[in-house]
Scaffold this motif. Structure first.
Motif, PDB file in Angstrom:
ATOM      1  N   VAL A 138       6.882 -52.442  77.390  1.00 56.88           N
ATOM      2  CA  VAL A 138       7.410 -53.482  78.141  1.00 56.88           C
ATOM      3  C   VAL A 138       6.572 -53.835  79.334  1.00 56.88           C
ATOM      4  O   VAL A 138       6.348 -53.337  80.179  1.00 56.88           O
ATOM      5  N   ILE A 139       5.996 -55.178  79.200  1.00 53.25           N
ATOM      6  CA  ILE A 139       5.578 -55.584  80.560  1.00 53.25           C
ATOM      7  C   ILE A 139       6.586 -56.181  81.538  1.00 53.25           C
ATOM      8  O   ILE A 139       6.265 -55.911  82.803  1.00 53.25           O
ATOM      9  N   HIS A 140       7.614 -56.575  81.125  1.00 52.30           N
ATOM     10  CA  HIS A 140       8.547 -57.153  81.999  1.00 52.30           C
ATOM     11  C   HIS A 140       9.984 -56.730  81.611  1.00 52.30           C
ATOM     12  O   HIS A 140      10.226 -57.064  80.232  1.00 52.30           O
ATOM     13  N   GLY A 141      10.705 -56.126  82.342  1.00 53.18           N
ATOM     14  CA  GLY A 141      12.324 -56.025  81.933  1.00 53.18           C
ATOM     15  C   GLY A 141      12.594 -54.759  81.494  1.00 53.18           C
ATOM     16  O   GLY A 141      11.715 -53.706  81.867  1.00 53.18           O
ATOM     17  N   LYS A 142      13.400 -54.636  80.520  1.00 54.73           N
ATOM     18  CA  LYS A 142      14.045 -53.299  80.317  1.00 54.73           C
ATOM     19  C   LYS A 142      14.546 -53.364  78.948  1.00 54.73           C
ATOM     20  O   LYS A 142      15.353 -54.423  78.583  1.00 54.73           O
ATOM     21  N   VAL A 143      14.178 -52.466  78.079  1.00 54.05           N
ATOM     22  CA  VAL A 143      14.588 -52.498  76.395  1.00 54.05           C
ATOM     23  C   VAL A 143      15.198 -51.070  76.167  1.00 54.05           C
ATOM     24  O   VAL A 143      14.583 -50.065  76.558  1.00 54.05           O
ATOM     25  N   LEU A 144      15.993 -50.973  75.266  1.00 49.53           N
ATOM     26  CA  LEU A 144      16.272 -49.711  74.536  1.00 49.53           C
ATOM     27  C   LEU A 144      15.458 -49.897  73.079  1.00 49.53           C
ATOM     28  O   LEU A 144      15.727 -50.741  72.212  1.00 49.53           O
ATOM     29  N   ASP A 145      14.446 -48.931  72.852  1.00 50.73           N
ATOM     30  CA  ASP A 145      13.551 -48.990  71.565  1.00 50.73           C
ATOM     31  C   ASP A 145      14.013 -47.934  71.020  1.00 50.73           C
ATOM     32  O   ASP A 145      14.250 -46.711  71.252  1.00 50.73           O
ATOM     33  N   VAL A 146      14.082 -48.134  69.743  1.00 49.43           N
ATOM     34  CA  VAL A 146      14.523 -47.405  68.516  1.00 49.43           C
ATOM     35  C   VAL A 146      13.398 -47.164  67.415  1.00 49.43           C
ATOM     36  O   VAL A 146      13.003 -48.378  66.936  1.00 49.43           O
ATOM     37  N   VAL A 147      13.411 -46.057  66.820  1.00 46.94           N
ATOM     38  CA  VAL A 147      12.494 -45.709  65.510  1.00 46.94           C
ATOM     39  C   VAL A 147      13.188 -44.912  64.687  1.00 46.94           C
ATOM     40  O   VAL A 147      14.070 -44.199  65.117  1.00 46.94           O
TER      41      VAL A 147
ATOM     42  N   SER B  30      12.439 -61.941  75.105  1.00 44.19           N
ATOM     43  CA  SER B  30      13.827 -62.039  74.809  1.00 44.19           C
ATOM     44  C   SER B  30      14.601 -62.015  75.983  1.00 44.19           C
ATOM     45  O   SER B  30      14.345 -61.652  76.752  1.00 44.19           O
ATOM     46  N   SER B  31      15.901 -62.480  75.796  1.00 50.28           N
ATOM     47  CA  SER B  31      17.051 -62.628  76.899  1.00 50.28           C
ATOM     48  C   SER B  31      17.957 -61.227  76.579  1.00 50.28           C
ATOM     49  O   SER B  31      17.920 -60.666  75.400  1.00 50.28           O
ATOM     50  N   TYR B  32      18.584 -61.126  77.534  1.00 51.85           N
ATOM     51  CA  TYR B  32      19.828 -60.061  77.458  1.00 51.85           C
ATOM     52  C   TYR B  32      20.609 -59.913  76.084  1.00 51.85           C
ATOM     53  O   TYR B  32      21.022 -61.084  75.778  1.00 51.85           O
ATOM     54  N   GLY B  33      20.588 -58.822  75.636  1.00 58.16           N
ATOM     55  CA  GLY B  33      21.632 -58.715  74.235  1.00 58.16           C
ATOM     56  C   GLY B  33      20.732 -58.963  73.065  1.00 58.16           C
ATOM     57  O   GLY B  33      21.388 -58.664  71.896  1.00 58.16           O
ATOM     58  N   VAL B  34      19.506 -59.565  73.226  1.00 59.26           N
ATOM     59  CA  VAL B  34      18.707 -59.615  71.933  1.00 59.26           C
ATOM     60  C   VAL B  34      18.304 -58.379  71.277  1.00 59.26           C
ATOM     61  O   VAL B  34      17.775 -57.621  71.916  1.00 59.26           O
TER      62      VAL B  34
ATOM     63  N   THR C 207      17.281 -55.846  74.287  1.00 58.17           N
ATOM     64  CA  THR C 207      16.813 -56.326  75.707  1.00 58.17           C
ATOM     65  C   THR C 207      17.963 -55.999  76.479  1.00 58.17           C
ATOM     66  O   THR C 207      19.151 -56.229  76.116  1.00 58.17           O
ATOM     67  N   LEU C 208      17.633 -55.020  77.748  1.00 61.23           N
ATOM     68  CA  LEU C 208      18.785 -54.638  78.479  1.00 61.23           C
ATOM     69  C   LEU C 208      18.859 -55.242  79.813  1.00 61.23           C
ATOM     70  O   LEU C 208      19.727 -55.088  80.610  1.00 61.23           O
TER      71      LEU C 208
END
Length: 181
Positions: free
Chosen positions: A76-85, A53-57, A123-124
């Motif tokens: 996350v293998i590469h990059g940074k995300v905010l994960d929510v459950v 995914s790209s930034y903001g997805v 995706t951040l």
């Protein structure tokens, strides 16, 4: 591997032991016996998925219902995300509560998402490579979702809503009340 409880029942953060040296890093991303012993669960993963995914997805909030409900181990293998459950189990003491955590290629943490939870991530970083193990096969007829900005759940994505990139499916998901009340 270390297991850290989250505020939601049966949901865990998994912290792998990471070996770093001048060549880079090595880690064991999953070990069934250790995972089951440390969580007290007996989870058998049967499918691995990966998204880029790209930034903001924002992808979510997704779940499978009924006999095809899935537990997931996400990372996350590469990059940074905010994960929510979100805990969607009516009999759970944490029903309707949500938890969020930043997962990235620096902290290398994973999140165990039990059956009965909705899951999504934002995706951040410029791009993210997101991987998840599932303990049930994907079954389209069981797929369900909740709108990411449901006022009943009040999830703060800490991101400008007009900058979010959503699929049409995620843009029109039903609200919590439509599904559970």
């Amino acid at each position: 591997m270390q297991i850290e409880k989250t505020p939601l029942k049966d949901c865990f953060i998994i912290k792998p032991q990471v070996f770093r040296d001048n060549r880079g890093i090595f880690l064991e991303s999953y070990h069934k016996k250790k995972f089951n012993r440390l969580t007290g669960l007996d989870t058998e993963f049967v499918q691995d998925n990966q998204s880029v995914s790209s930034y903001g997805v924002l992808r979510g909030m997704h779940f499978q219902k009924g006999e095809f409900a899935q537990s997931k181990l996400v990372r996350v293998i590469h990059g940074k995300v905010l994960d929510v459950v979100i805990d969607l189990r009516p009999d759970s003491p944490t029903f309707k509560k949500h938890f969020k955590v930043v997962l990235d290629d620096e902290n290398l943490q994973q999140l165990y998402v039990p059956k009965g939870f909705a899951h999504g991530f934002l995706t951040l970083s410029e791009t993210s490579v997101f991987a998840y193990k599932c303990d049930q096969y994907y079954y389209p007829g069981s797929e369900q979702g909740i709108i990411y900005n449901d006022p009943e759940l009040n999830i703060d994505w800490d991101f400008p809503e007009d900058k979010l990139i959503l699929s049409e499916k995620d843009r029109v998901q039903p609200g919590f009340k439509e599904l559970f009340e």
